[in-house]
Structures are given as structure tokens and as C-alpha cells.
Design a protein around this motif. Structure first.
Motif, short mmCIF file in Angstrom:
data_model
loop_
_atom_site.label_atom_id
_atom_site.label_comp_id
_atom_site.label_asym_id
_atom_site.label_seq_id
_atom_site.Cartn_x
_atom_site.Cartn_y
_atom_site.Cartn_z
N TYR A 32 0.86 -1.18 0.00
CA TYR A 32 0.00 0.00 0.00
C TYR A 32 0.90 1.22 0.00
O TYR A 32 1.83 1.31 0.81
N GLY A 96 -1.92 -2.79 4.15
CA GLY A 96 -2.89 -1.70 4.12
C GLY A 96 -2.92 -0.90 5.39
O GLY A 96 -3.77 -0.04 5.60
N SER A 97 -1.98 -1.15 6.26
CA SER A 97 -1.94 -0.43 7.53
C SER A 97 -1.40 0.96 7.34
O SER A 97 -0.41 1.15 6.65
N GLN A 98 -2.03 1.92 7.97
CA GLN A 98 -1.45 3.26 7.93
C GLN A 98 -0.80 3.60 9.26
O GLN A 98 -0.29 4.68 9.44
N GLY A 99 -0.87 2.68 10.19
CA GLY A 99 -0.32 2.98 11.50
C GLY A 99 1.17 3.13 11.49
O GLY A 99 1.73 3.92 12.23
N ASN A 100 1.86 2.39 10.68
CA ASN A 100 3.31 2.50 10.65
C ASN A 100 3.78 2.70 9.22
O ASN A 100 4.61 1.97 8.71
N LEU A 101 3.24 3.70 8.59
CA LEU A 101 3.70 4.10 7.28
C LEU A 101 5.17 4.45 7.34
O LEU A 101 5.62 5.09 8.27
N PHE A 103 7.85 6.62 5.56
CA PHE A 103 7.90 7.77 4.66
C PHE A 103 9.28 7.91 4.05
O PHE A 103 10.30 7.69 4.73
N GLY A 104 9.32 8.31 2.79
CA GLY A 104 10.56 8.74 2.17
C GLY A 104 10.91 10.13 2.65
O GLY A 104 10.14 10.77 3.37
N TYR B 33 -2.42 8.76 15.40
CA TYR B 33 -1.00 8.48 15.14
C TYR B 33 -0.16 9.68 15.55
O TYR B 33 -0.58 10.82 15.38
N TYR B 35 3.72 11.21 14.69
CA TYR B 35 4.93 11.13 13.87
C TYR B 35 5.88 12.25 14.28
O TYR B 35 5.45 13.29 14.79
N LEU B 43 8.95 11.68 7.60
CA LEU B 43 8.22 11.47 8.84
C LEU B 43 8.61 10.14 9.47
O LEU B 43 8.66 9.11 8.80
N PHE B 45 7.50 7.37 12.19
CA PHE B 45 6.38 6.87 12.99
C PHE B 45 6.80 6.74 14.45
O PHE B 45 7.89 6.23 14.75
N TYR B 48 0.87 4.59 17.60
CA TYR B 48 -0.47 4.66 17.04
C TYR B 48 -1.47 4.01 17.99
O TYR B 48 -1.17 2.99 18.64
N TRP B 98 -8.34 1.81 11.14
CA TRP B 98 -6.90 1.59 11.11
C TRP B 98 -6.37 1.38 9.70
O TRP B 98 -5.34 1.89 9.32
N SER B 99 -7.11 0.63 8.91
CA SER B 99 -6.53 0.16 7.66
C SER B 99 -7.23 0.74 6.45
O SER B 99 -8.45 0.69 6.34
N GLY B 100 -6.48 1.28 5.57
CA GLY B 100 -7.01 1.64 4.26
C GLY B 100 -7.79 2.93 4.18
O GLY B 100 -8.38 3.21 3.15
#
Lengths: 113, 114
Positions: A32, A96-101, A103-104, B33, B35, B43, B45, B48, B98-100
Motif C-alpha cells: 500500500y 494496508g496499515s497506515q499505523g506504521n507508514l 515515509f521517504g 497516530y 509522527y 516522517l 512513525f 499509534y 486503522w486500515s485503508g
């Protein structure tokens, strides 16, 4: 593209031209991906996302392309406008988790009028 | 509220002092979350929260960092015995699930440790 040092890579384009911002992601298991835009002094704003079962997704004036073979992501902005000037970050995650994205480091887009 | 709200927007503190940063997520958002963004960097993490589940603290850089969230509302990020390396923007974000789902960021709390 991704920076390896403290200085953000900068892309300078003429107003009205198309912009392409590139990103190499790190984890082959990532499925994702999201592009964010961050204007000076503001938090990141969601632009567009794509899942790994797709290789292209279009939004309003923006297109994201995903090449899983070479772990490459790109953001294309059509008819770039001065308001598009910002730092653009790609982010990846697994499941699909956004909790531990992850990042670049970002690319700074500068639009010349 | 209309968006994610963070306070203070700017904080200058002396090395060794504790600081508390506050985040008010968008009403109804169950996921929250934190960051960290150092100058000119991407960013990182930190932590969360999702509903009543145990928070994912895997990004906290040291035991000087902690965060709490009361139910599905306000969260506070606490940094104890601040160091100069803690100087950064601390960004809070929230999402419906949480997801998507799209996560929405606040404007950040700019922390400078002198």
C-alpha cells in the motif's frame, strides 16, 4: 527521488508543464502506497494512494504509477500550478496499515510562474 | 472539530525539561497516530492508537517518550528530560479506521530544545 542526505532533492518546473516525482521504496512486501503533499509550515495532506494489485491510479490532475518489479513509485502532476509548490512524500506500508507508514525523505517541487 | 488540532503550535524548552504535546483528533476518528519530522527529513512513525486496543509503540525512540489517549479523544505525547536531538515537528494524525482509510494530519507542534 529519494534523498540519502540532509538536503531534499528539488524539482523545478515551469507553470503549465507536467511534473514527475519519483520514489524508490524499500520493502518488497509493501502493498500500500500513498503520496502526501506538505506545504511550508503545514502538516502533510493526502494526495492519492495505490494498492499493489494496481499499477496505475488517476486522480484529479494527478496520476500515480507503481512498478513493483523495480520497487518504484511515481507521481505525475498535469499542468503544474504555483499552488503545487510543496514537498512531496511517498509512503509505504504492509497490509494496508497506515499505523506504521514508512515515509521517504521527500522531494521539493518548485513551480516557476 | 473540523480538523486535527495540535497544541502548542510552537514550544521552546530548555534541555532536561519535560514537555507535553496535545492532539485533538477529528471527532469520530478511532485511530490516532504520532509522527516526528526533523528539519528537511521525512516522517518517523512514533506511536499509534486504535480504539481500545493496546497501542503500537514500536516507533518510540527511547523510554523518555510516552503517549496516552483517553478513549477515542485527546492524546498527549510526553517527552521527558528533553535533549537537543528531540528538536523537531511532532505531527499528529487521525483516521476513521486503522486500515485503508485516509489519515488526516494536524499542523504539528514545533519543538525546539535549547
Amino acid at each position: 527521488g529519494e534523498s540519502v542526505g540532509l538536503h531534499l532533492p528539488t524539482l523545478s518546473v515551469q507553470e503549465g508543464d507536467n511534473s514527475i516525482i519519483n520514489c524508490a521504496y524499500s520493502n518488497s512486501a509493501s502493498d500500500y502506497f500513498i503520496w502526501y503533499k506538505q506545504e511550508s509550515g503545514k502538516g502533510p495532506q493526502f494526495i492519492i494512494d495505490i494498492r499493489s494489485n494496481m499499477d496505475k491510479r488517476q486522480g484529479q490532475r494527478v496520476t500515480v504509477l507503481l512498478n513493483k518489479t523495480v520497487k518504484h513509485l511515481s507521481l505525475q502532476i498535469a499542468a503544474t500550478q504555483p499552488g503545487d509548490s510543496a514537498v512531496y512524500f511517498c509512503a509505504e506500508s504492509i497490509g494496508g496499515s497506515q499505523g506504521n507508514l514508512i515515509f521517504g525523505k521527500g522531494t521539493k517541487l518548485s513551480v516557476k510562474p | 472539530g473540523a480538523g486535527v488540532s495540535q497544541s502548542p503550535s510552537n514550544k521552546v524548552t530548555e534541555k532536561g525539561k519535560d514537555v507535553e504535546l496535545r492532539c485533538d483528533p477529528i471527532s469520530g476518528h478511532t485511530a490516532l497516530y504520532w509522527y516526528r519530522q526533523r528539519l528537511g527529513q521525512g516522517l518517523e512513525f512514533l506511536i499509534y492508537f486504535q480504539g481500545n486496543s493496546a497501542p503500537d509503540k514500536s516507533g518510540l525512540p527511547s523510554d523518555r517518550f510516552s503517549a496516552e489517549r483517553t478513549g477515542e479523544s485527546v492524546s498527549t505525547l510526553t517527552i521527558q528530560r528533553t535533549q537537543q536531538e528531540d528538536s523537531a515537528v511532532y505531527l499528529c494524525a487521525s483516521s476513521l479506521v486503522w486500515s485503508g482509510n485516509t489519515i488526516y494530519f494536524g499542523e504539528g507542534s514545533w519543538l525546539t530544545v535549547v
